[in-house]
Design a protein around this motif. Structure first.
Motif, PDB file in Angstrom:
ATOM      1  N   ASP A  70      37.247  85.723  43.450  1.00 28.81           N
ATOM      2  CA  ASP A  70      37.001  84.441  44.115  1.00 28.81           C
ATOM      3  C   ASP A  70      35.982  83.617  43.318  1.00 28.81           C
ATOM      4  N   ALA A  71      34.843  84.233  43.025  1.00 30.69           N
ATOM      5  CA  ALA A  71      33.794  83.514  42.273  1.00 30.69           C
ATOM      6  C   ALA A  71      34.322  83.100  40.901  1.00 30.69           C
ATOM      7  N   ALA A  98      32.978  79.406  48.031  1.00 30.56           N
ATOM      8  CA  ALA A  98      33.767  79.830  46.865  1.00 30.56           C
ATOM      9  C   ALA A  98      33.788  81.347  46.708  1.00 30.56           C
ATOM     10  N   THR A 125      36.759  80.063  40.849  1.00 33.06           N
ATOM     11  CA  THR A 125      36.028  78.796  40.994  1.00 33.06           C
ATOM     12  C   THR A 125      35.313  78.435  39.688  1.00 33.06           C
ATOM     13  N   SER A 144      41.982  79.163  42.698  1.00 33.19           N
ATOM     14  CA  SER A 144      41.247  77.959  43.109  1.00 33.19           C
ATOM     15  C   SER A 144      42.096  76.769  42.700  1.00 33.19           C
TER      16      SER A 144
HETATM   17 MG    MG Z   1      36.481  80.943  44.736  1.00 32.68          MG
END
Ligand code: MG
Ligand code: AMP
Length: 360
Positions: free
Chosen positions: A299-300, A188, A303, A256
């Protein structure tokens, strides 16, 4: 009748000196035409389980191609170091953590663990790369998709062991885990960091306008000539885009979605983004798009906010310091903060129901 220069005595000596600048000018124009680079150079390669497209604007073609080739080699290198199930520096470390051993940690992995640990804390543990064993139990750590969900009892047994990033101890260049149920999987997060590293590389090679796009997750710098870069956001419900926005300067756009990896079992869909609180695929969201300064953070955060869902994303976005969020819920409604709403364009005639949050 045309007269040729040099054969006519009347034109005599001055003729060649008037013609030469003209010939030179023509040659210059022609050679500029032959060697002018196309303004946009775009190449694709496969890395980190996805198609990566690198676009470079306004750099001579040969130089742009060399830079793109170097970013491909960078992606390959990082993929081989951080892969969660093919043999890599990460799988070697995971084996040691599971055995309760303390081992030296290489600097690239130490940075990943530290930063992912910080983001995991800020997200209240909704983003938690220590869930590798749960992902493996579901069968999502593999090149092929699983056929059916694991037994509920196995999920509960694993949750009862509470694997979490906070179990990791990093000191004096070594790492160990207080909990052998921890297995790291940066699925993730690693793509975001790789996109950041590729942008840093392109910049160090003098490139000012570019996009590094890893399967729809991207960071854009500079502009596309006279206009900003235009970015489409995939429709989670089918082909085409649900919305688009413009990006210029330097910004990461990460999404995501439950459509990325999933399987169906007895008419129910099971996707790859797991809710650490239940051990099951997170419910309520179809996709979450986040804009941020860096790919790793975006990105983190995408998610984490996907897991948080339509009723829980707002405080987590605040805690993570995210200023632009668009979440599509499983009724097709779009949840956004006002700043994001000002950036988002929907295709003509296809504006969905929008729910605005307070400012972020
Ligand atoms: Mg991600
Ligand atoms: P993304 O597309 O960035 O949301 O990443 C999805 C991938 O992250 C999955 O394929 C898993 O490898 C991993 N993953 C799934 N759920 C989580 C979670 N709650 N926290 C951290 N990583 C996760």
């Amino acid at each position: 009748m045309p007269r040729s220069v040099g054969t006519s005595g009347t034109l005599g000596r001055p003729a060649p000196s008037r013609a030469w600048p003209l010939v030179l000018l023509l040659a210059l124009i022609l050679s500029a035409g032959c060697h002018r680079s196309p303004p946009l150079v775009e190449r694709q390669f496969f890395a980190m389980g996805t198609l990566v497209t690198v676009s470079v604007y306004g750099t001579p073609q040969a130089r742009a191609e060399r830079a793109i080739a170097r970013s491909e080699r960078l992606f390959d290198r990082l993929d081989r170091r951080w892969h969660a199930w093919h043999p890599s520096a990460l799988t070697r470390m995971d084996a040691a953590l599971a055995a309760g051993r303390s081992i030296p940690i290489p600097p690239d992995l130490a940075r990943l663990v530290r930063e992912a640990g910080r983001l995991s804390r800020l997200s209240d543990g909704l983003f938690d790369p220590a869930l590798g064993q749960l992902l493996a139990l579901w069968g999502f750590e593999g090149d092929d998709l699983p056929a059916r969900p694991p037994p509920a009892a196995s999920i509960q047994q694993l949750l009862a062991r509470h694997p979490s990033m906070s179990d990791l101890v990093l000191e004096e260049g070594r790492i160990r885990s207080r909990n052998p149920a921890v297995r790291l999987d940066f699925g993730a997060y690693a793509k975001g960091v790789a996109v950041d590293r590729a942008i840093d590389l392109l910049r160090s090679l003098g490139i000012r306008n570019a996009i590094v796009n890893a399967g729809g997750d991207l960071r854009a710098i500079g502009r596309h000539g006279a206009r900003a870069w235009r970015i489409g956001i995939r429709n989670p419900d089918g082909p085409g885009v649900i919305a688009w926005l413009e990006v210029e300067g330097d910004q990461a756009v990460f999404t995501s979605g439950d459509y990325e990896r999933y399987f169906s079992w007895h008419g129910k869909r099971y996707h790859h983004i797991l809710d650490p609180r239940t051990g099951y695929p997170a419910r309520g969201s179809r996709s979450v798009t986040v804009l941020a300064k860096h790919g790793g953070l975006a990105d983190a955060a995408a998610t984490a906010l996907f897991v948080a869902g339509p009723d829980g994303w707002y405080p987590i976005a605040r805690a993570l310091g995210i200023h632009y969020v668009m979440l599509v819920d499983d009724h097709g409604r779009v949840h956004m903060n006002p700043r994001m709403a000002r950036r988002i364009h929907f295709p003509a005639g296809r504006t969905p129901e929008v729910k605005l949050s307070p400012a972020l």
